[in-house]
Design a protein around this motif. Structure first.
Motif, short mmCIF file in Angstrom:
data_model
loop_
_atom_site.label_atom_id
_atom_site.label_comp_id
_atom_site.label_asym_id
_atom_site.label_seq_id
_atom_site.Cartn_x
_atom_site.Cartn_y
_atom_site.Cartn_z
N LEU A 103 35.60 39.63 36.62
CA LEU A 103 36.12 40.55 37.63
C LEU A 103 37.07 39.76 38.52
O LEU A 103 36.68 38.77 39.16
N LEU A 104 38.32 40.16 38.54
CA LEU A 104 39.33 39.54 39.39
C LEU A 104 39.63 40.52 40.51
O LEU A 104 39.80 41.71 40.27
N SER A 105 39.71 40.02 41.74
CA SER A 105 39.99 40.92 42.85
C SER A 105 40.90 40.25 43.88
O SER A 105 40.93 39.02 43.98
N TRP A 106 41.61 41.07 44.58
CA TRP A 106 42.52 40.61 45.62
C TRP A 106 42.24 41.39 46.89
O TRP A 106 42.08 42.61 46.86
N ASP A 107 42.16 40.69 48.00
CA ASP A 107 42.09 41.32 49.32
C ASP A 107 43.52 41.26 49.85
O ASP A 107 44.03 40.19 50.18
N ILE A 108 44.17 42.40 49.91
CA ILE A 108 45.60 42.46 50.20
C ILE A 108 45.81 42.76 51.68
O ILE A 108 45.25 43.72 52.21
N ALA A 109 46.63 41.94 52.33
CA ALA A 109 46.90 42.12 53.76
C ALA A 109 47.64 43.44 53.99
O ALA A 109 48.37 43.93 53.13
N LYS A 110 47.42 44.00 55.16
CA LYS A 110 48.07 45.26 55.54
C LYS A 110 49.59 45.11 55.45
O LYS A 110 50.16 44.13 55.92
N GLY A 111 50.22 46.08 54.81
CA GLY A 111 51.67 46.07 54.67
C GLY A 111 52.16 45.37 53.42
O GLY A 111 53.35 45.36 53.14
N TYR A 112 51.25 44.79 52.64
CA TYR A 112 51.61 44.11 51.39
C TYR A 112 51.09 44.94 50.22
O TYR A 112 50.15 45.73 50.36
N HIS A 113 51.70 44.75 49.04
CA HIS A 113 51.35 45.56 47.88
C HIS A 113 51.35 44.71 46.61
O HIS A 113 52.08 43.73 46.51
N LEU A 114 50.53 45.12 45.65
CA LEU A 114 50.57 44.56 44.29
C LEU A 114 50.87 45.73 43.35
O LEU A 114 50.37 46.83 43.54
N TYR A 115 51.66 45.47 42.33
CA TYR A 115 52.06 46.51 41.40
C TYR A 115 51.48 46.21 40.02
O TYR A 115 51.67 45.13 39.48
N ARG A 116 50.79 47.17 39.43
CA ARG A 116 50.15 46.99 38.13
C ARG A 116 51.13 46.52 37.07
O ARG A 116 50.80 45.70 36.22
N SER A 117 52.31 47.06 37.09
CA SER A 117 53.30 46.74 36.06
C SER A 117 53.75 45.27 36.11
O SER A 117 54.35 44.78 35.16
N LYS A 118 53.43 44.58 37.20
CA LYS A 118 53.85 43.18 37.35
C LYS A 118 52.76 42.18 36.95
O LYS A 118 53.00 40.99 36.92
N PHE A 119 51.56 42.67 36.65
CA PHE A 119 50.47 41.77 36.26
C PHE A 119 50.68 41.25 34.84
O PHE A 119 51.14 41.98 33.96
N LYS A 120 50.29 40.00 34.63
CA LYS A 120 50.30 39.41 33.29
C LYS A 120 49.13 38.45 33.22
O LYS A 120 48.99 37.57 34.07
N PHE A 121 48.27 38.63 32.23
CA PHE A 121 47.10 37.78 32.05
C PHE A 121 47.26 36.98 30.77
O PHE A 121 47.59 37.53 29.72
N VAL A 122 47.04 35.66 30.86
CA VAL A 122 47.20 34.77 29.73
C VAL A 122 46.01 33.81 29.69
O VAL A 122 45.66 33.23 30.72
N ALA A 123 45.41 33.67 28.51
CA ALA A 123 44.32 32.70 28.33
C ALA A 123 44.94 31.34 28.04
O ALA A 123 45.79 31.21 27.17
N LYS A 124 44.52 30.33 28.77
CA LYS A 124 45.02 28.97 28.54
C LYS A 124 44.05 28.15 27.71
O LYS A 124 44.32 27.00 27.40
N THR A 125 42.93 28.75 27.37
CA THR A 125 41.92 28.06 26.55
C THR A 125 42.15 28.42 25.08
O THR A 125 42.18 29.61 24.74
#
Length: 88
Positions: free
Chosen positions: A50-72
């Motif tokens: 479970l990955l989570s972010w506590d986002i400060a007021k006035g800031y945003h994260l956009y789903r389309s910008k996420f990228k997950f990569v396994a380095k193992t």
């Protein structure tokens, strides 16, 4: 009526100039990334995190910008699931 149109045409460029200045953000006013997007991760099961972010007021994260990569080596990732977005 002609005077009103001329006044509007003269006033409009000034309004547009100042509107742009009012929306500009000085980079010195932005929070550091670690403060704007506080990140946490925890293992839920052997194959789920479970990955989570506590986002400060006035800031945003956009789903389309996420990228997950396994380095193992040998680890593959499934499709991420996201909660329903919030509009604030």
């Amino acid at each position: 009526m002609a005077n009103t149109r001329i006044s509007g045409l003269i006033f409009l460029p000034f309004l547009l100039c100042f509107a742009g200045m009012a929306c500009a953000i000085d980079s010195a006013e932005l929070l550091p990334q670690e403060q704007a997007y506080r990140f946490a991760a925890k293992t839920e099961t052997a194959d789920r995190a479970l990955l989570s972010w506590d986002i400060a007021k006035g800031y945003h994260l956009y789903r389309s910008k996420f990228k997950f990569v396994a380095k193992t080596p040998g680890v593959s990732l499934g499709e991420p699931t996201f909660p329903i977005g919030e509009w604030t």
